[in-house]
Design a protein around this motif. Structure first.
Motif, short mmCIF file in Angstrom:
data_model
loop_
_atom_site.label_atom_id
_atom_site.label_comp_id
_atom_site.label_asym_id
_atom_site.label_seq_id
_atom_site.Cartn_x
_atom_site.Cartn_y
_atom_site.Cartn_z
N MET A 1 0.84 -1.21 0.00
CA MET A 1 0.00 0.00 0.00
C MET A 1 0.87 1.25 0.00
N ASN A 2 0.53 2.18 -0.86
CA ASN A 2 1.26 3.44 -0.89
C ASN A 2 0.34 4.54 -0.35
N ALA A 3 0.75 5.10 0.77
CA ALA A 3 -0.14 6.04 1.47
C ALA A 3 -0.52 7.25 0.61
N ILE A 4 0.36 7.64 -0.31
CA ILE A 4 0.03 8.80 -1.16
C ILE A 4 -1.22 8.49 -1.97
N GLU A 6 -3.49 6.13 -1.33
CA GLU A 6 -4.63 5.76 -0.48
C GLU A 6 -5.26 6.98 0.19
N ASP A 100 -0.92 6.15 6.73
CA ASP A 100 -0.02 5.07 7.14
C ASP A 100 -0.38 4.54 8.53
#
Ligand SMILES: Cc1cc2nc3c(=O)[nH]c(=O)nc-3n(C[C@H](O)[C@H](O)[C@H](O)COP(=O)(O)O)c2cc1C
Length: 160
Positions: A1-4, A6, A100
């Motif tokens: 998962m990439n917080a940007i 999401e 995150d």
């Protein structure tokens, strides 16, 4: 998962407290933001979890913080050419870190305009003389199961 990818604007929060460790990580993310010309006095942060103060923010800003259990109030020096820029990059750091940590947030400008009409209350929230609020960040656990909209073509991109 990439917080940007999401991260999304969330305007409905669960009535759940955020533990101190997570709040500290959000503060660390704020501190790690780019800082124009290293002028560290341009920006200050008030971290608000006191229920009475949170309610007063909502009352004075037409519910601009969506009853979130935590509000980051990012204040910047009046008339600084860097203030809103420093505040915006710091806000993005916090918003991405929030994802995150399983949290959500939204960048709020509407409530800022309202809040800046109440300097005495801002003082009560910890803001120093000569500063104004640039960004409000309500933060909390999302109360919905939303997903980010498709943003892959949000802006015009030119490549040469
Ligand atoms: C400069 C700026 C001001 C914004 N002001 C508000 C605001 O006052 N209230 C609000 O609910 N959302 C506000 N937003 C959040 C945007 O509405 C949101 O980012 C946009 O709808 C795109 O959705 P996304 O963040 O999920 O991609 C603001 C965003 C930016 C960048």
């Amino acid at each position: 998962m990439n917080a940007i990818f999401e991260r999304r604007a969330v305007r409905e929060y669960a009535n759940e407290k955020i533990d101190e460790e997570k709040i500290q990580k959000l503060i660390d993310a704020f501190q790690a933001a780019p800082c124009a010309l290293h002028q560290t006095e341009v920006m200050e942060l008030s971290v608000i979890t006191d229920p009475e103060l949170l309610k007063k923010i909502e009352d004075n800003t037409n519910n601009s913080c969506y009853n979130a259990p935590l509000v980051f109030m990012i204040n910047t020096k009046k008339d600084s050419q860097f203030g809103e820029r420093d505040a915006s990059v710091a806000a993005e750091n916090v918003m991405v870190e929030a994802v995150d940590l399983g949290l959500a947030s939204v960048y709020v400008m509407g409530g800022v305009i309202a809040l800046n009409k109440f300097p005495e209350f801002q003082k009560e929230l910890g803001m120093d003389e000569g500063y104004e609020t640039s960004v409000l960040l309500p933060i909390g656990y999302p109360a919905d199961n939303g997903k980010p909209e498709d943003r892959s073509n949000r802006y015009k991109i030119v490549r040469k």
